[in-house]
Motif scaffolding. Structure first.
Motif, PDB file in Angstrom:
ATOM      1  N   VAL A  11     -15.018  -1.012  -5.282  1.00 45.04           N
ATOM      2  CA  VAL A  11     -14.041  -1.860  -5.974  1.00 45.04           C
ATOM      3  C   VAL A  11     -14.701  -2.424  -7.226  1.00 45.04           C
ATOM      4  O   VAL A  11     -15.765  -3.054  -7.141  1.00 45.04           O
ATOM      5  CB  VAL A  11     -13.560  -3.022  -5.081  1.00 45.04           C
TER       6      VAL A  11
ATOM      7  N   ALA B  70      -7.278  -5.199  -2.320  1.00 38.32           N
ATOM      8  CA  ALA B  70      -8.113  -4.251  -3.058  1.00 38.32           C
ATOM      9  C   ALA B  70      -9.050  -3.502  -2.115  1.00 38.32           C
ATOM     10  O   ALA B  70      -9.220  -2.274  -2.221  1.00 38.32           O
ATOM     11  CB  ALA B  70      -8.919  -4.988  -4.126  1.00 38.32           C
TER      12      ALA B  70
ATOM     13  N   ARG C 162       0.833  -1.208   0.000  1.00 43.01           N
ATOM     14  CA  ARG C 162       0.000   0.000   0.000  1.00 43.01           C
ATOM     15  C   ARG C 162       0.866   1.255   0.000  1.00 43.01           C
ATOM     16  O   ARG C 162       0.498   2.273  -0.595  1.00 43.01           O
ATOM     17  CB  ARG C 162      -0.948  -0.015   1.200  1.00 43.01           C
TER      18      ARG C 162
ATOM     19  N   CYS D 244      -7.111  -0.895  -0.221  1.00 44.53           N
ATOM     20  CA  CYS D 244      -6.789   0.253  -1.069  1.00 44.53           C
ATOM     21  C   CYS D 244      -8.010   1.159  -1.251  1.00 44.53           C
ATOM     22  O   CYS D 244      -7.881   2.384  -1.306  1.00 44.53           O
ATOM     23  CB  CYS D 244      -6.267  -0.217  -2.426  1.00 44.53           C
TER      24      CYS D 244
ATOM     25  N   SER E 129      -5.394   5.768  -8.871  1.00 46.06           N
ATOM     26  CA  SER E 129      -6.037   4.498  -9.226  1.00 46.06           C
ATOM     27  C   SER E 129      -5.063   3.339  -9.119  1.00 46.06           C
ATOM     28  O   SER E 129      -3.864   3.489  -9.369  1.00 46.06           O
ATOM     29  CB  SER E 129      -6.607   4.563 -10.648  1.00 46.06           C
TER      30      SER E 129
ATOM     31  N   HIS F 211      -8.309   5.195  -2.824  1.00 40.81           N
ATOM     32  CA  HIS F 211      -7.962   5.009  -4.227  1.00 40.81           C
ATOM     33  C   HIS F 211      -9.173   4.537  -5.036  1.00 40.81           C
ATOM     34  O   HIS F 211     -10.105   3.933  -4.491  1.00 40.81           O
ATOM     35  CB  HIS F 211      -6.845   3.974  -4.369  1.00 40.81           C
TER      36      HIS F 211
ATOM     37  N   VAL G  57     -10.227   1.742  -7.208  1.00 40.51           N
ATOM     38  CA  VAL G  57      -9.653   0.403  -7.179  1.00 40.51           C
ATOM     39  C   VAL G  57     -10.314  -0.516  -8.193  1.00 40.51           C
ATOM     40  O   VAL G  57     -11.548  -0.584  -8.297  1.00 40.51           O
ATOM     41  CB  VAL G  57      -9.774  -0.219  -5.774  1.00 40.51           C
TER      42      VAL G  57
ATOM     43  N   GLU H 231      -5.308  -4.389  -8.720  1.00 45.34           N
ATOM     44  CA  GLU H 231      -4.702  -5.574  -8.117  1.00 45.34           C
ATOM     45  C   GLU H 231      -4.927  -6.751  -9.064  1.00 45.34           C
ATOM     46  O   GLU H 231      -6.068  -7.161  -9.298  1.00 45.34           O
ATOM     47  CB  GLU H 231      -5.299  -5.895  -6.750  1.00 45.34           C
TER      48      GLU H 231
END
Length: 279
Positions: A174, A140, A121, A143, A128, A148, A150, A131
């Motif tokens: 996500v 993910a 991380r 994050c 952006s 972010h 993701v 993973e």
């Protein structure tokens, strides 16, 4: 393909159930106990919604691997899914507890993977991140919590379905898609950072080169790679290669990039800069 994706899975060799106490006839092995049966092995455990997690599950099953009770990736995955699914009266509650407890362990530093995720991380640059080889998607989800945008990608449709459900339930943004690391379903230069965390040890050498080439194509600013250093590949995890820093440096020499960094931290790391990042 994993057991999560099998419409007609192979005949079960591993039976798993949760118990309140270990009955007679079972052999204690760490957190779990087991006994042989006609077609394989029966495993019992006492993990419930307060204690089921990725680290607890792996720790318990590792003892069975070390004793030779479980052999190979199929047995391990079958046992792992059995432990998770039987940790609650219904699967939805079991998977919810598994995700929440695993993420809490990672956040609190109680998981063996916590330092790896923490370092990964810290290496993410830009808004952006993708993973690749996300499996359950714990990285993910972390994050997304970091703010972010993701994306997550895995070859297992079952794992992607679980990640989508977990992200939706937790309110984490996500975008998870099914895809092969060697042919990523993303546009060129569409993500700032692409991560391959404990993925490349699952691939043969030619596929590693293709996966790195694809990651460098998709990444605008950085590709982050982490691999375990093992005395021998962990077959129950599906590892195909025993890796050293030599492999990382060799791989970097086979793909086009504008810079590479290497270091050790709970395994080996390689950080690549895509050619376009230097333009």
């Amino acid at each position: 393909m994993t057991l999560l994706d099998c419409v007609d899975p192979p005949r079960s060799r591993v039976a798993v159930r949760r118990v309140s106490c270990i009955p007679a006839g079972f052999i204690a092995c760490g957190r779990f106990a087991w006994r042989p049966c006609v077609d394989g092995v029966e495993i019992i455990h006492r993990l419930d919604t307060s204690s089921i997690s990725d680290a607890a599950m792996i720790d318990g099953l590792q003892c069975l691997v070390d004793r030779g009770v479980l052999a190979g990736q199929h047995d391990f995955e079958e046992a792992a899914l059995g432990v998770i699914r039987t940790s609650a009266p219904d699967e939805d509650r079991a998977w919810a507890a598994f995700y929440d407890n695993s993420l809490a362990e990672l956040a609190g530093g109680r998981s063996p993977f916590a330092p790896i995720h923490r370092r990964a991380r810290s290496l993410v640059v830009g808004a952006s991140v993708l993973e690749v080889g996300s499996c359950f998607g714990f990285f993910a989800l972390q994050c997304a919590g970091d703010g972010h945008r993701v994306h997550a990608c895995d070859i297992s449709s079952g794992a992607i379905s679980l990640l989508r459900s977990a992200a939706r339930r937790r309110g984490d943004a996500v975008t998870a898609v099914v895809g092969d690391a060697t042919a990523l379903p993303f546009d060129t230069g569409s993500v700032d950072t692409v991560t391959l965390i404990h993925l490349l040890e699952h691939l043969e050498d030619d596929s590693v080169r293709d996966a790195l080439t694809e990651a460098l194509r998709v990444a605008r600013r950085r590709v982050v790679v982490a691999v375990p250093y093992e005395e021998r590949p962990s077959e129950h995890f599906g590892h195909r290669q025993q890796l050293t820093e030599h492999h990382l440096r060799q791989w970097s020499s086979r793909v086009n990039h504008s810079g590479a960094e290497f270091f050790d931290d709970h395994g080996g790391w390689m950080v690549l800069t895509p050619g376009r990042a230097a333009e």
